[in-house]
Every structure is written in C-alpha cells, then in structure tokens.
Design an enzyme around this catalytic site. Sequence first.
Site, mmCIF file in Angstrom:
data_model
loop_
_atom_site.group_PDB
_atom_site.id
_atom_site.type_symbol
_atom_site.label_atom_id
_atom_site.label_comp_id
_atom_site.label_asym_id
_atom_site.label_seq_id
_atom_site.Cartn_x
_atom_site.Cartn_y
_atom_site.Cartn_z
ATOM 1 N N SER C 229 0.839 -1.199 0.000
ATOM 2 C CA SER C 229 0.000 0.000 0.000
ATOM 3 C C SER C 229 0.868 1.240 0.000
ATOM 4 C CB SER C 229 -0.871 0.056 1.268
ATOM 5 O OG SER C 229 -1.778 -1.014 1.322
ATOM 6 N N SER C 267 -2.713 -3.264 -3.431
ATOM 7 C CA SER C 267 -2.096 -2.064 -2.872
ATOM 8 C C SER C 267 -3.156 -1.035 -2.503
ATOM 9 C CB SER C 267 -1.138 -1.466 -3.915
ATOM 10 O OG SER C 267 -0.364 -0.436 -3.356
ATOM 11 N N ASP C 269 -3.930 2.329 -1.947
ATOM 12 C CA ASP C 269 -3.280 3.604 -2.243
ATOM 13 C C ASP C 269 -4.247 4.748 -1.961
ATOM 14 O OD1 ASP C 269 -1.109 2.066 -3.162
ATOM 15 O OD2 ASP C 269 -2.030 1.902 -5.147
#
Lengths: 349, 349, 349, 349
Positions: C229, C267, C269
Amino acid sequence: MADHPDVDVHALLAHTCPAGATDSITDVDGVEVGQTTVTDGREIHSGVTAVVPRQLDESRKSLPCNVFVGNGHGKLIGATQISELGDLETPIVLTSTLSAFRAADALVTWMLRRPGHEATISLNPVVGECNDGWLSDIRTRPVREEHVLAALDNATGSRPEEGAVGAGTGMRALGFKGGIGTASRAGGDHVVGVLVQTNFSGTLTIRGRAIEPPAAAEQSDHLEAQGNSCMIVVATDAPVDARQLGRMARRAVYAMGRLGADYRHGSGDYAIAFSSAEPTAAPPDPTLDALFTATIEATEAAILHSLLQARTTTGRAGRTAYGLTAADLAASPASAGPRSNPGRTRRGW
Amino acid sequence: MADHPDVDVHALLAHTCPAGATDSITDVDGVEVGQTTVTDGREIHSGVTAVVPRQLDESRKSLPCNVFVGNGHGKLIGATQISELGDLETPIVLTSTLSAFRAADALVTWMLRRPGHEATISLNPVVGECNDGWLSDIRTRPVREEHVLAALDNATGSRPEEGAVGAGTGMRALGFKGGIGTASRAGGDHVVGVLVQTNFSGTLTIRGRAIEPPAAAEQSDHLEAQGNSCMIVVATDAPVDARQLGRMARRAVYAMGRLGADYRHGSGDYAIAFSSAEPTAAPPDPTLDALFTATIEATEAAILHSLLQARTTTGRAGRTAYGLTAADLAASPASAGPRSNPGRTRRGW
Amino acid sequence: MADHPDVDVHALLAHTCPAGATDSITDVDGVEVGQTTVTDGREIHSGVTAVVPRQLDESRKSLPCNVFVGNGHGKLIGATQISELGDLETPIVLTSTLSAFRAADALVTWMLRRPGHEATISLNPVVGECNDGWLSDIRTRPVREEHVLAALDNATGSRPEEGAVGAGTGMRALGFKGGIGTASRAGGDHVVGVLVQTNFSGTLTIRGRAIEPPAAAEQSDHLEAQGNSCMIVVATDAPVDARQLGRMARRAVYAMGRLGADYRHGSGDYAIAFSSAEPTAAPPDPTLDALFTATIEATEAAILHSLLQARTTTGRAGRTAYGLTAADLAASPASAGPRSNPGRTRRGW
Amino acid sequence: MADHPDVDVHALLAHTCPAGATDSITDVDGVEVGQTTVTDGREIHSGVTAVVPRQLDESRKSLPCNVFVGNGHGKLIGATQISELGDLETPIVLTSTLSAFRAADALVTWMLRRPGHEATISLNPVVGECNDGWLSDIRTRPVREEHVLAALDNATGSRPEEGAVGAGTGMRALGFKGGIGTASRAGGDHVVGVLVQTNFSGTLTIRGRAIEPPAAAEQSDHLEAQGNSCMIVVATDAPVDARQLGRMARRAVYAMGRLGADYRHGSGDYAIAFSSAEPTAAPPDPTLDALFTATIEATEAAILHSLLQARTTTGRAGRTAYGLTAADLAASPASAGPRSNPGRTRRGW
C-alpha cells in the site's frame, strides 16, 4: 394557474418552513424559467423547460453547483464536469429522453451567441430528461433546436406554469399525469426553490392514504415502468459551496419517498443544486439543517404541485394519464385502510 | 501505417506483456473501429472515431462496462447510467467537444435503425470528446450526423488508422501532434485492447528524457491549456464484471503519467472499459493483476502510437502541431540532463 | 538525516517547483510530525507516525480536508466522514494494518484529553495503515496506546526523520526497504508538503532506468504482494476548499507511477489532503495547476526520500529488505537497456 | 419478544411483500446475530450487536457486499475496502461511536483466532456505530474486547431480541427510545433481511399522523441532534453482485424517510448490504425491483420494530427516552390534523 383553488398544499403536507413569495423556484433571486410545449394533441406530447440563472448573463461565467445521482438510470448531460469543478456554466434544460442530445446541442448554440462568449471554445451544457414515450412518439425526437432556443429566450422571473407544459407535457408520476412543478421554502434567512419534472413510479400517498387514479385498472400497461424518472432542480440564494450543494441535492431525492416514490430500477432520479450567491466563505455545515428541511419540503410540494396542475391527457395509442383532482385528495379518510396484500407470515405479536 | 518502421515501442517502453496479434483494440474479439475525418485542410481539423462492439449487434442489448473519471473536466455523455447499471448499450463515439451532443444525437439515430430496436424508446448513447479548438474552428461544430453514421457504418475489425484521423484529426498531446492511437497487450489468457484520443498536456518523457518539439518556442500560445483532455477506451475479452472494469479503467488513467502527463486542471481525463465476454461469475480480484498490467502497458503504447503516427498539421490561425518523429526518439541520450529549474533550496545531503 | 549527501533529488527528478525551506511537510505552517518506532530488532518492525496540524489545538475544531481512494484495498479509518463534511477533526496517524484500530482508539484517548474537548462526545479519528507483515510479526499488533500517545505528544515542527522509522519501520517499496518520506514544493505563493508511508509494489524507475536490489533474486517471496500500500498525506497553506483538496489528493496518487508503481490489486493507495489556511472564498480552479504540480513533485520526492533514507533491515523469518543506496542511483546509464521480455508480436513498422 | 401483541406492523404500513418465516434478518440462510448489552442501569447504556454470516466460517473468505453512504457523518470502519473490492471479510459489528475502534480491534482478535486464519496478516473489520452519548457516558468507552467477543460468540440463527439491547441500548430515534430492530420481506424467490440500529432524528409519522412522545416538551435538550445516525444492515440470499448490492443499500437509506426521518446534517446514515449466495452470473438489473421493494419494506418494518420493542429508559443526567407504545399508534386518527406552522405565504389557489 389555479386549477385547485381549495387545496392548501402547505397545510396538507404539514410543512414547517414558510413558502417563498410565489412558492416557486423563481423566488430565488435571478432564477428564471422558460418553457416550450411541443404537441400535436395526439401522438406528440413533449417539450422543453429551461431554468436560467440570470447571474450567468452578467459578469460570472459559472455558479457553484453539484449533482446527486439517486438512481443513475438516466442521461444527465454535464454531470461529470459539475462533480469535478463544482460549477454550472449554462442554464439547465429539461426535455424528453431521446431529444436530450439535440437539446444539449441547441443549448450550445444559444450559449455561443451570448455576449461574452465570442471566443468560447468549451462549454458544459446541462440537460436532464425524463421519458415521455408512454404518451408521446418519442422515437421521432420532436424537440428541435428552435424549441430549446425559444424556451431559453422566453425565460422570465414570473412563476412558471406547471403540469402538462414544457418538459412536463408527456410525463406521468405516481399513477397520475405528472409534469412540471415548482415550490419554494425559506431555510433560515435564505430561500430554496425547486423545480421538478415528475415521471416516476410508486403509489401516491398523502397522509398515509394511497390514492390511485379511478380508471387505472382499465389500462393494461398502466404500470409499465420503462424510462420513468424524476429530474429535480434546486436553487438557493444561500452562499453554500459545491460540496454543500451536493448535500442539499441528496435531500431532494430523499424527499421523493414522502409522496410514495418506489425508487424502481428504471427510474433515473437526479437532483442538480446550484447557488446564485456571490462566492464567499461557506457557512458551517451544522447551519445547513434549515436548508435541508427547506429542500425536502420544497421538493415534496413541487412534486404535488406537478400532479395537481396536470390535466388529464390522452396521447399515443389512445393512452390516458389522469390528472389528480382536489376531489381525489378530499376523499373520505375512512377509506384509508391498509391495502390488502397480507404478508405470508404475520409478526407474532 | 508505417511512418516509423524502425521504432519498436514495446522494447522502447520495456513492456512485459506480449502485444496482441495486431497490437490494436480490434484484437479483442468482436471489437471494430470506424472513423470519419472532417477537415478542409485549413480551418477545420475534426472528425469521429467509433468503437463498435459487434456483440451489441446480436442477441445482447448491453455489455459490462464502467467508467473512471480521472479529471472530470470533460463531457462524457452517458457516464451516470454506465456507473449505475454497469453496462454499455451503444458503440462508443469520440469526437470534438462542441460537436459531442450532435454526435450523441446521431448515435441515437443509428441505434434506432438497428434490427431489434424497432420498439426502443430509451437509449444511453456514449460519446467522449476532446477539444480540437486550437487547430480547428470548433465553434462551427463541423461534425454532423452523416459523419457519425459513416464512422459507425464503416467500422471493421481491421487495425484502425492512427494519428491525425477521425476524432484525432485536431488533437495535440504532450507538446506534439496527438490523435488516435491503439494497442493491445495480453493479460494472462485474455487480451486488453486500448484506443486513445490524446489531447493532454505535459512533457513527453521517454526513458527519463524530456522530448520537446523543435519549434515549440516559436508559438506563443503553444502551452495554452484550455480544453485539453484524454479519452481512453479499454476493451477486454476477460469475463470481468462492471466493478472490476472500473478498476481497470483507473489504471488506464494512471498510465498517462508514464509518458509525462501533468494531469492539469483543464484536462478531462476519462477511461471507459467494457468486456465483450459472455456474463459469468466474475474472476477473483487477485487474478486481475495481469489485466491491470496489460491495461497500463496497452494504454502507454496506444498513447505513444498516437504521437508517432500523427503527421505535422497546420490549422486554424496558422498554428502548427508537430509530429513526433523517430529521430526525436533516437536523439542522443547524452542530452538528457535534468531540466534547469533548480529548487529554491536544495536538500542538504 | 544525510545518508546520501551526494544525491540531489530535485535535480535527479528534473523537478520544476522549488522545494520549501526544509523540503518537508513541516514547511506548511503549523504542521508537526511525531513518531514512535516499535521494534525488537528481530521479529517486530513497526511503529507510528503522526501528522499533527497545530491549528487544531487552538480555536479551530476542524480543517478543510478531502480524501482520494486510488485503490481502496486498505483501511483508512475516517474516510467517509471526511468525504461528507470535507473536514479533518484530528491529527492523522499512520501505522501497521492490524494495529490501526487500536491506534484509532488511542487517538480518541488523546483527543478527549485535549483542552476544549471536555464535553466532546463524537470524534472522527483518521488513521491510515500499510502492511508490515513481511518484516514484522503483524499478528501480535505490537503498536499499543502508549506508542500512539507518544508519537502525538512528541510531534514538533522540525524536519521529521525518514526511512525505517515510526510507521515506516516495517515497510518495503518498489523492491527496496521503504518507509516514511517527506518533501515540499512551492506552488505559486503557497507551499505543498507531503509525507508518505511507502509500501507499494512496482519496479523503481529513475530516468527511465529500472533499478532492482542486488540480492532480490535470492528471496523466493520477494515479490509477495499481499498487503502492500501507500499512504500519502498532503498539507498546504493555500486556502483551498475540500473539493479542491480532493483534486490535489488525486494527483498525489497519480504521482506514484512516476517512480514505477504498478498499482496492483493488493495495494491500498490513499491520499489525504488538508489545508491549514483560514477559510475564505476558495481560489478559482484554473489557479490550482501550480498546486497540482507541486503536489505531484512533492509526492515523487517524498517517495524517493523514503527509499534513500531507509536502511537495510532484516526482520521476521530472516527476511531482508535492502536499502536503496546512492551507488544504486549512480550506476552507469549504459546498463539501461529495455528489459528482455519481448512481445509475442512486434509492431509491424 | 411480544411487547405489543396487538400491533400488526405489516398491515399498519400497508406492505406488499410477505414477511419471512421469523420476520428477521436471520431468515436469510446462514445469517446469525449476537448481542451484548453493556449497562449499569444509570450512566452507562451501551453495547454490541454483531451480524455474523455463517458462510464466512466455512470455505469462503468473503461475501459480495457494498455500502451506501446516505449521509457520511459517521465512522463506518471498513467502507473504502468494501467499495473497492465489493466484499465482506468479517462479521458486521455495531456499537457506540467512541467505542467503535476498540470494537474493530476486538473483531480482529476474534477473526485471527478462527480456523483458517492462522496465517492471516490482513483483515478488513467492518464496524458501524451510532452515538449513545445522550443516554450513556460515551466518553468512558464502556464497550471492551470481551463484550465484542461475547456478541460474536453467542450469535445464533434465532430471531434476535430488539429494542434497548446490544448496540441499541442507548439509542433514540424519531423522538422515542430507539434501538435494534429487524424484519424480513420476500423479494421474488429470495428473502431480504434487515437489521437496524436506530438513532436518527425526525418526527415519527405513521399513516400521515405525526406521533410525538407525551413528555417530550419537558426535556429541554430533547431535540439535541449531535451524533444521531442510523446503521442499516441488509442481507439477502439472492445471488446479486456488489454493484447490485449497492443499489439495494441505497433503497434502505431512502426508506428511512417513510417513517419521518429528516436526514439532518448530524445523522450518519449508512447501509451495508451483503449476499449469502454462492457467486454466479448476476441477475439482470430489471429483476431487482422485487428486491428493492423488499429492501424498502424490510427497512421500514425494522425501524418501527426497533421503536415498538424499546422500553422507556432513563440514563445519563436523568434523561429519559420514551418507549413507543401500541397506545401511541392507536390514538384516534381524528387528532391527525396538519401541524400548525402555516407558511408565510399560502399558495394562491
């Protein structure tokens, strides 16, 4: 305008916010409305309604604005740019579904001719639509550029005509003839004006009583749902910013349920909210409650106005949409028992 | 098609996914492209590009679809209904900003004439746009119904022409002449095809080297930003659902930065992604990584293709957009020093 | 702080906006950072980083704020209220995934004790996280209330330590040891400060050259993607409103791609952007471009700082994450050929 | 369970969908509910309610899920990941606002101990909250890990207790004592079950009649709005996908208005919808109308159940929330005139 001189909508709906001077979206300073009805009295029942903020004519190129998509089964042209930039660059035009794109093109024509737009090479025309295909031969796209230009050009600050007029000509809502309706309510020191194009399904419910048109059962396709929708335009003179206008727009869609909307799959339910105020620091959100209540009540009143003002209309294929009458509303409450669809299992207590 | 026979885009960009058979969106089974260029060679440089999923011609009324709005300064017609219902009912038409609305109207015309649409009374035409007002007299709205119908009618499964053609005719991107570009990449057992209409700002950056057109400094309004944008169409034969297509669409916009997009305020950056596969249970999200990488690489390649294929064009007011040449790409890396805008304060280590 | 005294990040990245006085988020007036590192040097590599806007200590209960969810595979606590109300009521705490919830509880503890909060009964604590489970025994949730309180209490306006510190202790990014990084860039008359917690996948790419850690191939699970992340905190002293902060936050996520992020499924984000300025009428959106560029460059620099400052770390199960060295960056560009995954089919020209 | 054996909610609300076997969310196969009430009878009135889909215990790690944020003034933990991935990884826990974060931490504890989670290093716990600070000393955060674990452990498929129990212990809604309520309705061949935690403002309105608690006027802070909210959990055995669950979740929030919700600024109104069905190709959206109606009716019934089952409660600072009685509902409709806030201007007809 006075089809039903004896219906006091404000009292009937137990509203708590005072109505504005004309109980119309034009109570918001600078907001004007123009309409063109397009009909041959038989197969075509369509038209255009334009909400024109006069502020856009002057030194300002845009007004704070936001959109709430209650149910996105519709074609609101201009939505993504409004969401991104939080502003409105053009009047808001309402019309018939399949005519929406040529209406947007006509709105571009009108804008490019405006003083101050001699060098404009980008515009975000805003056009909403509902589907009048039940009463009107929608596939012919009868709304043409001249109809849109006329609606924009004839906009005035007078209280607009309601019911089966302009973009409301071919509408049906809650089982009855629908159309254009408008109302306003005070929210604190400011006013919230609403204009609706009602075409949505559900059962009209007033004070807990379901009201159905007398002859509904005779029309086999009465409940056909395709393309029904509700477009709601909310205007205010409160100096709210785009985010806050988005919060107001939500409440407008939420208000539809108060009169019996069933929020079906096929109903494109949208609200567009804009502010005519000069930009300033936005008010604190806790102060918005007065505007929220005004938005809810103005929307509810505008919807009921749209029904009360719409005359019975017979259109395509001999189909008839029945106008709501004062008598329908006045019918004895004694008949207001629960409808007779008992549940499979009752709650045990 | 072979303007630059000696540029190996796949190697230049260090891509890891194999390209499809023709390195084009038409590698996705059933996806066809048609284009109409509208130009007088002087003041008008515009046109239409249509992505036509053949599946819509047959028994299916819609395909899974989603949209990502990277920067909503644009007019993507049809966006809200795609978001709500997760489907695509019509081909995707790309054109010039102010012509988008009549293009949508023309798309309705085309659809209403299709077999199986004899009784259709609602449609959600999807039209994207970029602004060609720098090279073309956009205010005349030169794209008319016949141009749109022609693009839709002439769609084929062959590799589409790229560069200054169709909706790419008047585009500029990353300082050069932009336009239509396409590419495909394999993502696991499936293919992802991308078609772009490039009109966005930034500095073309290849392998860390900034590349600027030789004569840019001569044009005072070279950097004018108004109306620039990027429309990205992503197609796949993977049986992903609408939510997953939204995730793929995001990566397409994210990919713009790899070649130097600066994501400016004025750039309407949108991606529309659809699947041509028959609906089935959607694949698990962790398996999407192969499709994400394919989407990113196909988008990057399509953008570079759009530049490499676009010829130098002189348009409105004598403005010139310069085509990117193989020589520009081959210039000595020795010149690739950092640009000379030193920071006010340097980091102390 | 000066692990790499000879790397000029500003020049290396060809940035155009001047850095602020300390090239740190603390260049934004009133923004302070505190950190607690939680490690036993073997199985535990975790911690807390807190971004504390001093303005919240004084007369103001909230600051304009917005969030952009680039890829929502993460647990940003507080996101929905920020989106609705456009404000930030508490410091922003970053930590390890499974410890995020007790960190939020600790943040509530800290807030309830603040002067002016004696009667507070509702709070929206904001906590972001990345997953340090590769280097640290995350299931033990080693971050406890005292660690969070300490980070909040020790916040200062000095340039924060970077790399494997605080919430960055157990991070990996782009193949190397990741961690906390910060930078600032001027955007017009204002400054944009960014602090990142980097834990995302991809291939570090500097000036077109892919840089991989020397020993990566020796670790079979080096590329394991689960839980990676990137949390990005953006602060500015520009008087932008929440909607505009949302636009800035988007650019922070878009900037990740410039150094090689691959935006994988796993991830999470996120970017959170807030303004320390007193509320006023928001600036016109076209003026935001300077802030957008500053946001992109500050994010890119902060990410690279996080790598350059992070020391090689060996943690759980003997796994090692390698610190990026100046030597890695200085390696001969002659080695910078395209990677050797040739496409299945080459483009024909 | 039978506080009001003589109230037939289904008939009173004129519902059209049959109720499920027990008129409860547990009518959805595999959905269980557990609750822990935390109270000292005086200053503390709080607790936990957990909705536990048994499917997560078995071979499946997640279920299709989506969220609708009606008014984001709340702290729904887990929202962004649900929106991105469209799935639910854990039971849904409801509790008191300031205790929500330690409840999420406790939910992590519980999950990490489950069979099959021995190696889990990432989880997205889902915790909703309403504010019980009017009746309970919320700042003490009385809900601790053992209370959450107990609620999760004691979950059963029996019809859950309603009213002032679990997370409903300290709730108020529509002027009365609120709490936990549940109901189910058949939508075609499937069932929709709803569980609500009611704490929202407005005026209870049944069949058009406003109902207010007798002693409301005696409490000066009766209308205090801070922290009110409504959490709605919707479960179904229909094989709908995440996008479609989002559409259902919207209708749950829309349903709040049917009983008089005023959707105020301070009300965090959220719906979380999940499907217990095995993933398959999702049904066509037009078939969702039956599920939409079932969702609306089940939500409305669950809200009314929450009021009917909640006993009058006196809590913090001697404040009393009055339980709704059957007698309140049975009061003569003759008293049901419009409330006496006449508009400033009446509509002219």
